[in-house]
Motif scaffolding. Structure first.
Motif, PDB file in Angstrom:
ATOM      1  N   VAL A 105       1.173  -1.350   0.209  1.00  0.00           N
ATOM      2  CA  VAL A 105       0.099  -0.133  -0.018  1.00  0.00           C
ATOM      3  C   VAL A 105       0.779   0.870   0.021  1.00  0.00           C
ATOM      4  CG1 VAL A 105      -1.943   1.070   1.543  1.00  0.00           C
ATOM      5  CG2 VAL A 105      -1.720  -1.212   0.898  1.00  0.00           C
ATOM      6  N   VAL A 106       1.908   1.209   0.515  1.00  0.00           N
ATOM      7  CA  VAL A 106       2.628   2.464   1.022  1.00  0.00           C
ATOM      8  C   VAL A 106       3.215   2.354  -0.186  1.00  0.00           C
ATOM      9  CG1 VAL A 106       5.001   3.066   1.901  1.00  0.00           C
ATOM     10  CG2 VAL A 106       3.424   2.299   3.538  1.00  0.00           C
ATOM     11  N   ARG A 107       3.726   1.570  -0.676  1.00  0.00           N
ATOM     12  CA  ARG A 107       4.293   1.580  -2.554  1.00  0.00           C
ATOM     13  C   ARG A 107       3.599   2.178  -3.385  1.00  0.00           C
ATOM     14  NH1 ARG A 107       8.055  -4.542  -2.532  1.00  0.00           N
ATOM     15  NH2 ARG A 107       9.440  -3.638  -0.548  1.00  0.00           N
ATOM     16  N   SER A 108       2.345   1.564  -3.264  1.00  0.00           N
ATOM     17  CA  SER A 108       1.522   2.194  -4.695  1.00  0.00           C
ATOM     18  C   SER A 108       1.120   3.547  -4.433  1.00  0.00           C
ATOM     19  CB  SER A 108       0.043   1.046  -4.665  1.00  0.00           C
ATOM     20  OG  SER A 108      -0.698   1.164  -3.598  1.00  0.00           O
ATOM     21  N   ARG A 109       1.166   4.154  -3.312  1.00  0.00           N
ATOM     22  CA  ARG A 109       0.918   5.700  -2.875  1.00  0.00           C
ATOM     23  C   ARG A 109       1.831   6.432  -3.233  1.00  0.00           C
ATOM     24  NH1 ARG A 109      -2.563   4.824   2.810  1.00  0.00           N
ATOM     25  NH2 ARG A 109      -4.388   3.888   2.514  1.00  0.00           N
ATOM     26  N   ALA A 110       3.168   5.789  -2.581  1.00  0.00           N
ATOM     27  CA  ALA A 110       3.813   6.524  -3.242  1.00  0.00           C
ATOM     28  C   ALA A 110       4.552   7.137  -4.665  1.00  0.00           C
ATOM     29  CB  ALA A 110       5.617   5.947  -3.096  1.00  0.00           C
ATOM     30  N   ARG A 112       1.847   7.594  -7.015  1.00  0.00           N
ATOM     31  CA  ARG A 112       0.968   7.774  -7.923  1.00  0.00           C
ATOM     32  C   ARG A 112       1.719   9.989  -7.464  1.00  0.00           C
ATOM     33  NH1 ARG A 112      -4.622   6.291  -4.580  1.00  0.00           N
ATOM     34  NH2 ARG A 112      -4.180   3.906  -5.370  1.00  0.00           N
TER      35      ARG A 112
END
Length: 112
Positions: A105-110, A112
Motif C-alpha cells: 500500500v505504501v509503495r502504491s501510494r508513493a 501516484r
C-alpha cells in the motif's frame, strides 16, 4: 531447499534414534520438530508401549527400554502440541502477510 527442511524433521523425530537416547542438544532440537509429536501421538494411539510390554516379540523389551516413556503419554498430548504449532504458524503467516500488504500500500501510494 525441501530436503534441507525435511532432513531435521526425520532425524530428530525419534524414529531413527529414540529421543531418550539423543544427546541433550538433540533432545532440545526435537522439541521443535512437528514430526516428533506426530510420531509419539501415533505410537501412543496404537498402544505401542503396552504392546511392547505384554507382547510376545523378543524385541518388545529392548524397544521399550530404548524409547522409554515416549509412547506412555496420551495421544491427545501430541495432538495438542501439533495444534499449538498450527496456531503459531498461522499467526506468523498472518503477521508476515499484514506487513507485506502494508508495504504494498505504501509503495502504491508513493507511485501516484
Amino acid at each position: 531447499m525441501l530436503p534441507l527442511l525435511c532432513f531435521p524433521q526425520v532425524l530428530f523425530s525419534g524414529a531413527f534414534v529414540p529421543v531418550p537416547r539423543m544427546t541433550g542438544a538433540g533432545e532440545a532440537i526435537s522439541w521443535a520438530m512437528t514430526n516428533r509429536w506426530a510420531f509419539e501421538a501415533l505410537g501412543s494411539g496404537v498402544g505401542l508401549e503396552s504392546l511392547w510390554r505384554a507382547g510376545a516379540s523378543p524385541l518388545g523389551r529392548p524397544l521399550l527400554e530404548s524409547y522409554g516413556d515416549s509412547f506412555g503419554h496420551p495421544a491427545a498430548r501430541g495432538w495438542l502440541v501439533l495444534a499449538g504449532f498450527a496456531v503459531l504458524f498461522l499467526v506468523v503467516t498472518w503477521a508476515v502477510l499484514v506487513r507485506k500488504c502494508r508495504e504494498g500500500v505504501v509503495r502504491s501510494r508513493a507511485g501516484r
